[in-house]
Design an enzyme around this catalytic site. Structure first.
Site, PDB file in Angstrom:
ATOM      1  N   LEU A  30     -74.321 -17.022 -43.141  1.00 55.16           N
ATOM      2  CA  LEU A  30     -74.151 -15.685 -43.902  1.00 55.16           C
ATOM      3  C   LEU A  30     -72.892 -15.446 -43.860  1.00 55.16           C
ATOM      4  CD1 LEU A  30     -77.158 -13.781 -42.875  1.00 55.16           C
ATOM      5  CD2 LEU A  30     -77.189 -15.246 -44.795  1.00 55.16           C
ATOM      6  N   HIS A  31     -72.358 -15.026 -45.033  1.00 54.52           N
ATOM      7  CA  HIS A  31     -70.941 -14.463 -45.146  1.00 54.52           C
ATOM      8  C   HIS A  31     -71.111 -13.002 -45.989  1.00 54.52           C
ATOM      9  CE1 HIS A  31     -71.243 -15.804 -49.267  1.00 54.52           C
ATOM     10  NE2 HIS A  31     -71.402 -17.166 -48.841  1.00 54.52           N
ATOM     11  N   GLY A  33     -70.627 -12.377 -48.820  1.00 52.97           N
ATOM     12  CA  GLY A  33     -71.257 -12.470 -50.177  1.00 52.97           C
ATOM     13  C   GLY A  33     -72.886 -12.084 -49.940  1.00 52.97           C
ATOM     14  N   HIS A  34     -73.363 -12.947 -48.831  1.00 49.03           N
ATOM     15  CA  HIS A  34     -74.629 -12.692 -48.478  1.00 49.03           C
ATOM     16  C   HIS A  34     -74.903 -11.071 -48.191  1.00 49.03           C
ATOM     17  CE1 HIS A  34     -74.312 -17.228 -47.575  1.00 49.03           C
ATOM     18  NE2 HIS A  34     -75.321 -16.995 -48.448  1.00 49.03           N
ATOM     19  N   GLN A  58     -83.893 -28.922 -52.637  1.00 45.23           N
ATOM     20  CA  GLN A  58     -82.842 -28.452 -53.573  1.00 45.23           C
ATOM     21  C   GLN A  58     -81.510 -29.234 -53.414  1.00 45.23           C
ATOM     22  OE1 GLN A  58     -82.805 -24.290 -52.800  1.00 45.23           O
ATOM     23  NE2 GLN A  58     -80.767 -24.171 -52.841  1.00 45.23           N
ATOM     24  N   GLY A 145     -77.093 -13.269 -56.199  1.00 45.38           N
ATOM     25  CA  GLY A 145     -75.681 -13.468 -56.410  1.00 45.38           C
ATOM     26  C   GLY A 145     -75.123 -13.989 -57.789  1.00 45.38           C
ATOM     27  N   LYS A 147     -72.659 -15.553 -58.075  1.00 43.62           N
ATOM     28  CA  LYS A 147     -71.840 -16.597 -57.684  1.00 43.62           C
ATOM     29  C   LYS A 147     -72.535 -17.936 -58.222  1.00 43.62           C
ATOM     30  CE  LYS A 147     -69.501 -19.597 -54.941  1.00 43.62           C
ATOM     31  NZ  LYS A 147     -70.392 -20.575 -54.789  1.00 43.62           N
ATOM     32  N   ASP A 148     -73.820 -17.803 -58.231  1.00 39.91           N
ATOM     33  CA  ASP A 148     -74.886 -18.901 -58.672  1.00 39.91           C
ATOM     34  C   ASP A 148     -75.543 -18.521 -60.103  1.00 39.91           C
ATOM     35  OD1 ASP A 148     -74.949 -20.876 -56.421  1.00 39.91           O
ATOM     36  OD2 ASP A 148     -75.022 -18.735 -55.472  1.00 39.91           O
ATOM     37  N   GLN A 151     -78.156 -20.523 -61.593  1.00 33.41           N
ATOM     38  CA  GLN A 151     -79.606 -20.132 -60.643  1.00 33.41           C
ATOM     39  C   GLN A 151     -80.027 -18.549 -60.953  1.00 33.41           C
ATOM     40  OE1 GLN A 151     -79.799 -21.002 -56.425  1.00 33.41           O
ATOM     41  NE2 GLN A 151     -79.438 -18.890 -56.128  1.00 33.41           N
TER      42      GLN A 151
HETATM   43  P1  AMP Z   1     -77.202 -19.378 -50.449  1.00 34.65           P
HETATM   44  O1  AMP Z   1     -77.499 -19.023 -48.972  1.00 34.65           O
HETATM   45  O2  AMP Z   1     -75.943 -20.108 -50.739  1.00 34.65           O
HETATM   46  O3  AMP Z   1     -78.458 -20.207 -51.048  1.00 34.65           O
HETATM   47  O4  AMP Z   1     -77.016 -18.138 -51.253  1.00 34.65           O
HETATM   48  C1  AMP Z   1     -77.893 -16.977 -51.171  1.00 34.65           C
HETATM   49  C2  AMP Z   1     -77.543 -15.944 -52.146  1.00 34.65           C
HETATM   50  O5  AMP Z   1     -76.411 -15.440 -51.851  1.00 34.65           O
HETATM   51  C3  AMP Z   1     -77.782 -16.552 -53.614  1.00 34.65           C
HETATM   52  O6  AMP Z   1     -78.372 -15.403 -54.496  1.00 34.65           O
HETATM   53  C4  AMP Z   1     -76.140 -16.638 -53.755  1.00 34.65           C
HETATM   54  O7  AMP Z   1     -76.120 -16.491 -55.126  1.00 34.65           O
HETATM   55  C5  AMP Z   1     -75.757 -15.286 -53.031  1.00 34.65           C
HETATM   56  N1  AMP Z   1     -74.074 -15.588 -52.817  1.00 34.65           N
HETATM   57  C6  AMP Z   1     -73.485 -16.807 -52.341  1.00 34.65           C
HETATM   58  N2  AMP Z   1     -72.237 -16.546 -52.344  1.00 34.65           N
HETATM   59  C7  AMP Z   1     -71.958 -15.357 -52.821  1.00 34.65           C
HETATM   60  C8  AMP Z   1     -70.971 -14.579 -53.128  1.00 34.65           C
HETATM   61  N3  AMP Z   1     -69.654 -15.110 -52.708  1.00 34.65           N
HETATM   62  N4  AMP Z   1     -70.890 -13.336 -53.634  1.00 34.65           N
HETATM   63  C9  AMP Z   1     -72.164 -12.862 -53.858  1.00 34.65           C
HETATM   64  N5  AMP Z   1     -73.426 -13.491 -53.570  1.00 34.65           N
HETATM   65  C10 AMP Z   1     -73.158 -14.492 -53.313  1.00 34.65           C
END
Ligand code: AMP
Length: 284
Positions: A30-31, A33-34, A58, A145, A147-148, A151
Site C-alpha cells: 500500500l502507498h 494512492g491506495h 490477473q 483508482g 490510475k488504472d 480497469q
Molecule cells: P493495486 O493494488 O495496484 O491492484 O491497486 C488497488 C487500487 O488502488 C486500484 O483501484 C488502483 O487503481 C488504485 N491505485 C493504484 N495506484 C494508485 C494511484 N497512484 N492513485 C490512485 N489510486 C491508485
C-alpha cells in the site's frame, strides 16, 4: 481493526454491520494512492473493509507475481492509521477453492484492447476476482483508482452488467511531487530508470497542452507522446488518445462532443508502467 481470513469470516463481519459498507480491493504494497481510496471510502461509507490479495489469475506466467512486494505488517499499520474496520487477507484457496470450476466473466469490448491486447487474460482475471470479492463482501460502495483507467471502465461495466447494487467511486491518481504516478511497482526502478519514468507524466502533460491549444489530430498527439517516451529510453506498448467513455479510437479530437483520455503503457528497463490523463473541455 479486525483481520479476516476466510469467506465465512467476511460474511460474519458483513452481517454485523448496520451502516453503509465501503470496500477497497488491493493487491497490497500500500502507498498513498491506495490510502487515498480508503479515505474516499470513509467519506462515503460507515464501515470500511480493505482486501489485500495478490490475485494470481490477473498475472501472466512471465509477469512479476513472484517478485511483487509484500510488506504485510506495514500494510496492516497503514490500514490501522487510516481507521479501516476490517482487512481481508484471503488465502488463494479461499478465493479460488481447488474444486471450483473455472468461471469466465468478461466485457470483451473493453478487455480486448490496450492493456488487454498486451496482457492476455489479465482482465479476465480482474473480472473474476472482482466479481468474487464483491460477492463475498457485498459492499454498498467500492473505490477504484483512475490510475488504472481501463480497469475502472471494465469494473463499471461489470457492475452494471451484473446489476450489482454497488456504487463504484472513481478516485483521482495520486502522484509523487515530480509527477510520477504512485505504483507498487515503482520500487523496482533504479535511479536512472526513476528519472526516465518521468517520461510518462511528461508525455501526458504535453498531450494535454497540445489538445488544449487546438491540436485535433490524434496521430500528432500520439507522435508527440512517443517522442518524449523514446528520448527517455521507454519501450512503448501504447501511447494513444481515445474516447474517454468507450476507449474507441478517434478520427478527430472534438472536446465539444466528448472528453478524451490519453493512455500510456511503457517499459522502463524491466518495469512496466501505466499512466493516463483525462482531458475535458476547458469550460467544464
Ligand atoms: P493495486 O493494488 O495496484 O491492484 O491497486 C488497488 C487500487 O488502488 C486500484 O483501484 C488502483 O487503481 C488504485 N491505485 C493504484 N495506484 C494508485 C494511484 N497512484 N492513485 C490512485 N489510486 C491508485
Amino acid at each position: 481493526m479486525q483481520i479476516l481470513k476466510t469467506v465465512q469470516d467476511v460474511r460474519n463481519w458483513r452481517k454485523a454491520q448496520t451502516g453503509k459498507v465501503g470496500f477497497v480491493p488491493t493487491m497490497g504494497a500500500l502507498h498513498p494512492g491506495h490510502l487515498s481510496l480508503i479515505d474516499h471510502a470513509s467519506q462515503a461509507a460507515d464501515h470500511i473493509i480493505v482486501s489485500i490479495f495478490l490475485n494470481p489469475t490477473q498475472f501472466s506466467p512471465n509477469e512479476d507475481l513472484d517478485r511483487y512486494p509484500k510488506p504485510f505488517e506495514a500494510d496492516l499499520q497503514h490500514c490501522k492509521d487510516h481507521k479501516v474496520d476490517a482487512v481481508w487477507t484471503p488465502h488463494v484457496n479461499d478465493v479460488y477453492p481447488p474444486d471450483e470450476l473455472d468461471l469466465e466473466i468478461d466485457v470483451p469490448a473493453l478487455t480486448a484492447i490496450l492493456e488487454g491486447a498486451h496482457r492476455p487474460d489479465h482482465f479476465q482475471g480482474v473480472c473474476r476476482v472482482v466479481a468474487k470479492l464483491f460477492g463475498v463482501v457485498l459492499p454498498d460502495i467500492a473505490c477504484f483508482g483512475q490510475k488504472d483507467f481501463q480497469q475502472l471502465k471494465v469494473i463499471q461495466s461489470l457492475t452494471a452488467g451484473l446489476s450489482l447494487p454497488i456504487e463504484i467511486i472513481t478516485c483521482p491518481t495520486i502522484r509523487e511531487p515530480d509527477g510520477l504516478a504512485m505504483s507498487s511497482r515503482n520500487i523496482y526502478l533504479n535511479q536512472e530508470e526513476r528519472k526516465n519514468a518521468l517520461a510518462l507524466s511528461k508525455a501526458l502533460r504535453e498531450a494535454e497542452h497540445l489538445i488544449l491549444t487546438g491540436e485535433i489530430n490524434p496521430s500528432n498527439i500520439e507522435h508527440a507522446m512517443a517522442q518524449i517516451l523514446s528520448t527517455h529510453n521507454a519501450d512503448i506498448d501504447y501511447a494513444v488518445v481515445r474516447n474517454e467513455t468507450t476507449l474507441a479510437e478517434l478520427d478527430v479530437i472534438n472536446l465539444n462532443l466528448n472528453d478524451v483520455v490519453c493512455l500510456i503503457a511503457a517499459n522502463i528497463g524491466s518495469t512496466r508502467l501505466i499512466d493516463n490523463k483525462v482531458i475535458t473541455h476547458p469550460r467544464d
